[in-house]
Design a protein around this motif. Structure first.
Motif, PDB file in Angstrom:
ATOM      1  N   ASN A 424      -5.207  -4.384   4.933  1.00 34.78           N
ATOM      2  CA  ASN A 424      -4.248  -3.535   4.215  1.00 34.78           C
ATOM      3  C   ASN A 424      -4.942  -2.595   3.234  1.00 34.78           C
ATOM      4  O   ASN A 424      -4.464  -1.483   2.999  1.00 34.78           O
ATOM      5  CB  ASN A 424      -3.234  -4.413   3.476  1.00 34.78           C
ATOM      6  N   LYS A 427      -6.539   0.229   5.412  1.00 33.03           N
ATOM      7  CA  LYS A 427      -5.619   0.992   6.261  1.00 33.03           C
ATOM      8  C   LYS A 427      -5.300   2.361   5.682  1.00 33.03           C
ATOM      9  O   LYS A 427      -5.188   3.354   6.419  1.00 33.03           O
ATOM     10  CB  LYS A 427      -4.328   0.177   6.444  1.00 33.03           C
ATOM     11  N   GLU A 428      -5.136   2.470   4.369  1.00 39.98           N
ATOM     12  CA  GLU A 428      -4.758   3.726   3.720  1.00 39.98           C
ATOM     13  C   GLU A 428      -5.987   4.343   3.037  1.00 39.98           C
ATOM     14  O   GLU A 428      -6.541   3.757   2.113  1.00 39.98           O
ATOM     15  CB  GLU A 428      -3.669   3.478   2.678  1.00 39.98           C
ATOM     16  N   ALA A 431      -5.793   4.497  -0.758  1.00 42.35           N
ATOM     17  CA  ALA A 431      -5.310   3.289  -1.417  1.00 42.35           C
ATOM     18  C   ALA A 431      -5.979   3.055  -2.770  1.00 42.35           C
ATOM     19  O   ALA A 431      -5.316   2.677  -3.745  1.00 42.35           O
ATOM     20  CB  ALA A 431      -5.541   2.081  -0.503  1.00 42.35           C
ATOM     21  N   TRP A 434      -4.434   5.082  -5.444  1.00 39.86           N
ATOM     22  CA  TRP A 434      -3.135   4.532  -5.842  1.00 39.86           C
ATOM     23  C   TRP A 434      -3.320   3.342  -6.797  1.00 39.86           C
ATOM     24  O   TRP A 434      -2.570   3.212  -7.770  1.00 39.86           O
ATOM     25  CB  TRP A 434      -2.350   4.054  -4.621  1.00 39.86           C
ATOM     26  N   ILE A 505       4.205   9.563  -1.880  1.00 43.96           N
ATOM     27  CA  ILE A 505       3.882   8.667  -0.767  1.00 43.96           C
ATOM     28  C   ILE A 505       5.068   7.743  -0.493  1.00 43.96           C
ATOM     29  O   ILE A 505       6.035   7.677  -1.261  1.00 43.96           O
ATOM     30  CB  ILE A 505       2.634   7.812  -1.090  1.00 43.96           C
ATOM     31  N   LYS A 506       4.965   7.024   0.631  1.00 50.04           N
ATOM     32  CA  LYS A 506       6.022   6.084   0.989  1.00 50.04           C
ATOM     33  C   LYS A 506       5.836   4.778   0.218  1.00 50.04           C
ATOM     34  O   LYS A 506       4.719   4.283   0.082  1.00 50.04           O
ATOM     35  CB  LYS A 506       6.002   5.800   2.488  1.00 50.04           C
ATOM     36  N   GLY A 508       6.669   1.777   1.073  1.00 52.41           N
ATOM     37  CA  GLY A 508       6.161   0.719   1.942  1.00 52.41           C
ATOM     38  C   GLY A 508       4.662   0.776   2.126  1.00 52.41           C
ATOM     39  O   GLY A 508       3.999  -0.253   2.240  1.00 52.41           O
ATOM     40  N   SER A 509       4.119   1.988   2.153  1.00 52.61           N
ATOM     41  CA  SER A 509       2.666   2.142   2.283  1.00 52.61           C
ATOM     42  C   SER A 509       1.955   1.719   1.008  1.00 52.61           C
ATOM     43  O   SER A 509       0.830   1.219   1.042  1.00 52.61           O
ATOM     44  CB  SER A 509       2.321   3.598   2.613  1.00 52.61           C
ATOM     45  N   PHE A 510       2.621   1.887  -0.118  1.00 51.52           N
ATOM     46  CA  PHE A 510       2.045   1.627  -1.429  1.00 51.52           C
ATOM     47  C   PHE A 510       1.915   0.125  -1.728  1.00 51.52           C
ATOM     48  O   PHE A 510       0.901  -0.329  -2.259  1.00 51.52           O
ATOM     49  CB  PHE A 510       2.920   2.315  -2.482  1.00 51.52           C
ATOM     50  N   HIS A 512       1.527  -2.614   0.068  1.00 57.64           N
ATOM     51  CA  HIS A 512       0.598  -3.502   0.777  1.00 57.64           C
ATOM     52  C   HIS A 512      -0.790  -3.534   0.143  1.00 57.64           C
ATOM     53  O   HIS A 512      -1.327  -4.623  -0.109  1.00 57.64           O
ATOM     54  CB  HIS A 512       0.526  -3.127   2.254  1.00 57.64           C
TER      55      HIS A 512
END
Length: 550
Positions: A424, A427-428, A431, A434, A505-506, A508-510, A512
């Motif tokens: 996780n 993946k971004e 990340a 963030w 950003i979304k 849900g993406s944040f 994880h």
């Protein structure tokens, strides 16, 4: 009438632990006695001296106590019908055997094991049907007996079964059953050393202890026929028999250790709630209600009738057992959950306080599970915080030994990243940016200060205590916002959503990568409950450590 009030017994052999089938037998006798306002006694069948041990006896007693099955007479209780150990009753068996020899219902058998086997093989060759003992000693003359004794032979005492007598017997579970005594052997009652065998000792004891009802496994039905005839020969009233069906595995085969933990203390040591195990075992052959499976011991007693036990074998289902145990776990108060879980969570320095549970910690280690590490001061000074921690997992566990492996992220300076967390985080691409941004938001906010168990902080005036007392976790929708001087999970969520909007950003993406950075895994309590539990400093440190990592 045998006795004016019902008297039932459980009579284990102390040659091993209390197993699943024995626990059910004890439970049904106990429940019947309590339901009928009678007496439940414990009798120890310790005639197998080679295998009987005090260790096994104590294990059986501990298993019964853990399940909440108490007895009115027996070991540790005494009673007017003792002794309650068969090896202390040998004189009674000898006297009864002499009485049966005098009445012609029994006889002395001098046959060696080789002679008995030779006779059996001869009967098989002659195809006479029944191939048991050939009864050669049934009609010995006094001279023949004397000759055998001069050879140094020591006789067994055998019961003289009636020849081809048809019996109509009634069983409280099986109903009316017809049997013929031609299918039964002349069975040994008493060995030369004066030690009785099962059927004989059982009847002598049941008469002496005025047993009125006997609930036991269906495998004892044939024994019940022998015992009925022995009661008759002794001029005693036979108890009412109830032979309950077997417990099978979910495939309908005989239950084995591969299908279930047959030792009751194994369930205790793995953290199964005793109430849940009791409840589940009670249903292995008996039904409480058409629309309810979960009930208390008192409710069982109020509803229990021996005649309500079914005739068909029951299937043991580990998944249903765990579901039922989970129902009980979810019903505990947070304080009760902490108290019950403590033996599995206490750090090594405090394990000495729980010496009865020490074996449980070794069980966890042997199973490859991470040992608990909750310091003593956490239980003493951070009770509200710990209650919130465990409450977040209360819906996620069925047994207490599942807790230790879920909590390390709360008791480590930095969490160990599992594969899912690493995935996780990777993946971004943005990340880490963030995480740094969220760290800045939390640093500027008023999330509760961190409680850091790994630093052995023991300050009794810890300022976050008020927050832990005010905020009840896990957070639930549609509940009123608590009055709290610090940011609650709801306020932390609002701050995170505002940050997500600002970053474009979304959501849900944040969440994880944030969860991965804070807990080292992709599972656990709600993310904002996680932030509240870890507190401001720990969250900021963890987010920046991952966010600034190369």
């Amino acid at each position: 009438m045998i006795h004016p009030t019902p008297r039932l017994r459980f009579a284990p052999s102390p040659t091993g632990p209390l197993h699943l089938g024995g626990a059910r037998t004890a439970m049904y006798n106990w429940a019947a006695a309590r339901a009928m306002g009678g007496t439940f006694l414990l009798r120890i069948e310790d005639t197998d001296q080679a295998r009987s041990t005090d260790v096994s006896l104590q294990s059986i007693l501990a298993g019964l106590r853990w399940l909440g099955i108490d007895w009115d007479e027996g070991p540790d209780k005494g009673g007017a019908y003792g002794p309650y150990f068969q090896m202390q009753r040998l004189a009674m068996y000898r006297a009864t055997a002499d009485r049966l020899l005098a009445s012609g219902h029994a006889y002395l058998c001098y046959c060696t094991s080789e002679e008995i086997e030779a006779g059996r093989k001869q009967m098989e060759a002659q195809k006479v049907g029944f191939t048991g003992y050939n009864r050669r000693c049934r009609t010995l003359t006094a001279e023949q007996r004397t000759a055998f004794e001069r050879e140094g032979r020591k006789p067994n005492v055998r019961y003289r079964m009636p020849d081809a007598r048809v019996l109509q017997v009634h069983d409280l579970i099986l109903g009316d059953v017809e049997v013929n005594t031609r299918d039964f052997d002349d069975w040994v009652m008493l060995r030369p050393d004066g030690v009785p065998l099962y059927n004989f000792a059982c009847v002598v004891d049941d008469i002496g202890m005025q047993i009125t009802h006997v609930v036991r496994g269906n495998e004892h039905f044939q024994n019940g026929i022998k015992q009925r005839l022995l009661f008759e020969a002794l001029g005693a009233e036979c108890p009412l028999y109830a032979h309950i069906p077997l417990i099978l595995n979910k495939d309908g085969k005989k239950l084995s250790k591969r299908d279930a933990d047959t030792n009751m203390l194994d369930y205790r040591d793995k953290g199964f709630p005793a109430e849940g195990v009791f409840n589940y075992i009670a249903l292995l052959g008996w039904s409480f209600s058409g629309d309810r499976d979960v009930f208390s011991r008192d409710e069982m007693v109020a509803a229990f009738k021996i005649e309500g036990i079914g005739k068909s074998p029951s299937k043991f289902d580990d998944e249903k057992l765990r579901w039922m145990c989970g129902e009980y776990v979810r019903g505990w108060t947070p304080a009760s959950l902490v108290d019950r879980a403590r033996p599995w969570l206490a750090a090594p320095a405090t394990q000495a306080q729980f010496s009865p549970q020490a074996a449980r910690l070794h069980t966890l280690a042997a199973a490859g599970l991470e040992l608990p590490a909750v310091p003593a001061h956490t239980f003493q000074f951070q009770a509200a915080w710990l209650q919130n921690v465990l409450a977040c997992y209360q819906e996620r566990i069925a047994i207490l030994s599942e807790l230790p492996g879920k909590l390390p992220w709360l008791f480590q300076a930095a969490p160990t990243m599992d594969a899912a967390a690493q995935k996780n985080l990777a993946k971004e691409p943005a990340a880490k940016e963030w995480l740094r941004a969220l760290a800045d938001v939390l640093a500027a906010g008023i999330a509760p200060p961190s409680y850091r168990p790994w630093l052995l902080e023991q300050d009794k005036s810890d300022v976050r205590k008020g927050a832990d007392a005010a905020v009840v976790l896990p957070t639930k929708k549609d509940t009123a916002e608590p009055v709290c001087a610090f940011d609650t999970p709801a306020r932390i969520e609002a701050q995170c959503r505002a940050l997500v909007d600002r970053l474009g950003i979304k959501f849900g993406s944040f969440v994880h990568p944030v969860r991965a950075a804070l807990t080292g895994t992709d599972k656990g309590p709600g993310l904002f409950d996680v932030v509240f539990l870890l507190g401001k400093e720990t969250c900021v440190d963890r987010l920046r450590a991952i966010g600034n990592a190369p």
